[in-house]
Scaffold this active site. Sequence first.
Site, short mmCIF file in Angstrom:
data_model
loop_
_atom_site.label_atom_id
_atom_site.label_comp_id
_atom_site.label_asym_id
_atom_site.label_seq_id
_atom_site.Cartn_x
_atom_site.Cartn_y
_atom_site.Cartn_z
N GLU A 82 0.85 -1.19 0.00
CA GLU A 82 0.00 0.00 0.00
C GLU A 82 0.89 1.24 0.00
O GLU A 82 0.43 2.35 0.26
CB GLU A 82 -0.99 -0.01 1.16
CG GLU A 82 -0.37 -0.16 2.53
CD GLU A 82 -1.40 -0.14 3.65
OE1 GLU A 82 -2.13 0.86 3.76
OE2 GLU A 82 -1.46 -1.11 4.43
N CYS A 114 -3.34 -3.77 4.66
CA CYS A 114 -2.40 -4.81 5.14
C CYS A 114 -2.79 -6.20 4.67
O CYS A 114 -2.08 -7.17 4.95
CB CYS A 114 -2.33 -4.79 6.66
SG CYS A 114 -1.82 -3.21 7.31
N HIS A 236 -2.06 -10.32 12.21
CA HIS A 236 -1.53 -9.04 11.70
C HIS A 236 -1.17 -8.21 12.93
O HIS A 236 -1.97 -8.11 13.88
CB HIS A 236 -2.59 -8.34 10.85
CG HIS A 236 -2.24 -6.90 10.59
ND1 HIS A 236 -1.03 -6.54 10.03
CD2 HIS A 236 -2.89 -5.74 10.86
CE1 HIS A 236 -0.96 -5.22 9.95
NE2 HIS A 236 -2.08 -4.71 10.46
P1 HMG Z 1 -3.57 6.45 21.67
O1 HMG Z 1 -4.68 7.40 21.85
O2 HMG Z 1 -2.25 7.01 21.27
O3 HMG Z 1 -3.27 5.62 22.96
O4 HMG Z 1 -4.06 5.42 20.59
P2 HMG Z 1 -4.21 5.26 24.23
O5 HMG Z 1 -4.34 6.43 25.10
O6 HMG Z 1 -5.46 4.56 23.77
O7 HMG Z 1 -3.24 4.21 24.92
C1 HMG Z 1 -2.95 3.00 24.31
C2 HMG Z 1 -2.93 1.92 25.38
O8 HMG Z 1 -1.86 2.23 26.28
C3 HMG Z 1 -4.19 1.88 26.27
O9 HMG Z 1 -4.41 0.53 26.60
C4 HMG Z 1 -3.79 2.65 27.51
O10 HMG Z 1 -4.51 2.28 28.67
C5 HMG Z 1 -2.33 2.26 27.61
P3 HMG Z 1 -5.74 -0.22 26.11
O11 HMG Z 1 -6.88 0.52 26.66
O12 HMG Z 1 -5.75 -0.17 24.60
O13 HMG Z 1 -5.59 -1.60 26.60
N1 HMG Z 1 -1.50 3.23 28.36
C6 HMG Z 1 -0.56 2.88 29.25
N2 HMG Z 1 -0.15 1.68 29.72
C7 HMG Z 1 0.87 1.67 30.64
N3 HMG Z 1 1.46 2.80 31.11
C8 HMG Z 1 1.08 4.02 30.67
C9 HMG Z 1 0.03 4.10 29.70
N4 HMG Z 1 -0.58 5.12 29.06
C10 HMG Z 1 -1.51 4.57 28.22
N5 HMG Z 1 1.68 5.11 31.14
C11 HMG Z 1 -3.99 3.73 18.97
C12 HMG Z 1 -3.72 4.06 20.41
C13 HMG Z 1 -3.88 2.25 18.74
C14 HMG Z 1 -5.43 4.13 18.62
C15 HMG Z 1 -2.98 4.50 18.08
O14 HMG Z 1 -1.69 4.00 18.29
C16 HMG Z 1 -3.29 4.48 16.60
O15 HMG Z 1 -4.10 5.26 16.10
N6 HMG Z 1 -2.60 3.60 15.82
C17 HMG Z 1 -2.78 3.47 14.38
C18 HMG Z 1 -3.98 2.62 14.04
C19 HMG Z 1 -3.79 1.16 14.33
O16 HMG Z 1 -2.68 0.66 14.41
N7 HMG Z 1 -4.91 0.40 14.43
C20 HMG Z 1 -4.86 -1.02 14.69
C21 HMG Z 1 -6.03 -1.77 14.06
S1 HMG Z 1 -6.20 -1.38 12.34
C22 HMG Z 1 -4.92 -2.29 11.57
O17 HMG Z 1 -4.30 -3.11 12.18
C23 HMG Z 1 -4.62 -1.96 10.14
C24 HMG Z 1 -3.37 -1.12 9.90
O18 HMG Z 1 -2.23 -1.93 10.05
C25 HMG Z 1 -3.42 -0.49 8.50
C26 HMG Z 1 -3.69 -1.38 7.28
O19 HMG Z 1 -4.50 -2.29 7.28
O20 HMG Z 1 -3.09 -1.03 6.24
C27 HMG Z 1 -3.26 0.02 10.86
#
Ligand code: HMG
Length: 392
Positions: A82, A114, A236
Site C-alpha cells: 500500500e 495490510c 496481523h
Molecule cells: P492512543 O490514543 O495514542 O493511545 O491510541 P491510548 O491512550 O489509547 O493508549 C494506548 C494503550 O496504552 C491503552 O491501553 C492505555 O490504557 C495504555 P488499552 O486501553 O488499549 O488496553 N497506556 C498505558 N499503559 C501503561 N502505562 C502508561 C500508559 N498510558 C496509556 N503510562 C492507537 C492508540 C492504537 C489508537 C494509536 O496507536 C493508533 O491510532 N494507531 C494506528 C492505528 C492502528 O494501528 N490500528 C490497529 C487496528 S487497524 C490495523 O491493524 C490496520 C493497519 O495496520 C493499516 C492497514 O491495514 O493497512 C493500521
Amino acid sequence: MTFMKVGIDLLHFATSDYFLGLDTFAKEKGTDVNKYFVGIGQEKMSIAPPDEDVVTLSAKATTPILEQIDKNEITAILFATETAVDQSKSAGVFLHGLLGLSKHCRVIELKHACYAGAAGLQMATSMVRANPKEKILVIAADIARYDVDTSGEATQGCGAVAMLITESPRVIEIEPGSGYFTDDVMDFWRPNHRSTALVDGKYSTKVYLNSLKEAWSHFQQQTGKVFEDIDYFCYHIPFTKMAEKAHKTLVKKVGKKFSEEQHDTQTLPSQLYNRIVGNSYSASLFVGFISLLDHVQPSLENKRVSFFSYGSGCVAEFFTGIIQKGYEKVLMTQSHKQQIEQRQELDYPTYLKFYHQTDYSLENLELPKINKGKFRLSAIENYKRIYTANNS
Ligand code: HMG
C-alpha cells in the site's frame, strides 16, 4: 480427496538500517514511555531513509532467496503493497529489473491495505496447485507513515518479506480452505494525493477484532477445524498489544479459559520482531510468522500455525498451514537477527528528516546516499525513479 502440498518454500525478511526508539519518542512528546513499551507493546520503529522505498526493501528481502535457486525459474511476482511508488507501473517490475529475472515472468501489484500480502500468498498457492511448474515470488513490502503528532505516529515502521511459493515446500504447507470477511468501513485510509495515512485509531481496533471473530466463524464453517487443532497463532501486528487483544478475543469466543503461560506460548514468539520493527502493513503478518520460526525451540515440525490477516477498510482472512519436516535447515534466522541488531539509532530531528521531509512529487530530485542495502533510490529524473546498485 488428496491435495498436492503447496506453500512457502523459502522466506526472508528485510528492514531499514535505521530505527527510532520509542524512549526517544516519548521524551520528545513528553509522554510516559510505558504508554508505548507496555500500553501498545512497542519498543522501536524501523525508519526508512529517503533513498529507501518498497522496491529497495524488497530487493534486500529477495536477494538471499535468489542466491539459493535458479532465478530463471521464477514464473511470477505478486507484489503486495500500500506504499506504491507509481500509480501505473508495478513496484514489482522495478524489482524484476534490478534482480535480472527472466523476461518470461508475470508481475502484478496487489493492494488492499495490510491484507494484500495474504491475498498474494493465497493466489500464488492456487496458481501452483493449477500448475505445479510455477515458482512464484510473493512480496509484501510497506513503509508505515502517519502524520507527526497524530495517534498513529508511535506505530510506524517498515519492512519487506519475500516468499517463494512452490509445490513440495520446505517451510510450510498452506492448507486449502480459509475464512474471510469484507466490510466497507473507513477506519484507516490514504487518499491518492497523500503520503501519510489517516486513521480513526480506536475505531480501527474495534473493526479489527470484529473482523477476526467473523473470519474465524467462516473459517470453522469452511474447514471444520476447531481452536484445539491449532498450535501457534500469527496475527496481523500493527502493534503487539493488538495481537495480544486478538488472541484473548479468540480464546473468549471459543469459550476457553487460558493461563498466561498458554497464551504466551501460542502467540508471544510471533511478536518479538514486530515489537522492535514496528508496523510494516502488508508484511507485518509474515514478519510475525518469521519471528515464530526464528524463536521457537524445540522444533515446530508438523505443528499447525494459523494466520489472521487484517487490512483496514476492511478485508480479513483466517487460514492455516503445517510446518514441514526439516524446515530449520532453510531458515535465514542469522540474516534477520543481524539486520535488526545492526540498525543505527536515530535522534528525533534525524527521524523527521528521514521520514517526513522529502517531496517525492518533484520532477527532479537527487537523494543523499544513506541506505546501506544492495540498491538505493538515487534520484527522480523527469518524474522517473532511478535505482542504483550501492557499489556502483
Ligand atoms: P492512543 O490514543 O495514542 O493511545 O491510541 P491510548 O491512550 O489509547 O493508549 C494506548 C494503550 O496504552 C491503552 O491501553 C492505555 O490504557 C495504555 P488499552 O486501553 O488499549 O488496553 N497506556 C498505558 N499503559 C501503561 N502505562 C502508561 C500508559 N498510558 C496509556 N503510562 C492507537 C492508540 C492504537 C489508537 C494509536 O496507536 C493508533 O491510532 N494507531 C494506528 C492505528 C492502528 O494501528 N490500528 C490497529 C487496528 S487497524 C490495523 O491493524 C490496520 C493497519 O495496520 C493499516 C492497514 O491495514 O493497512 C493500521
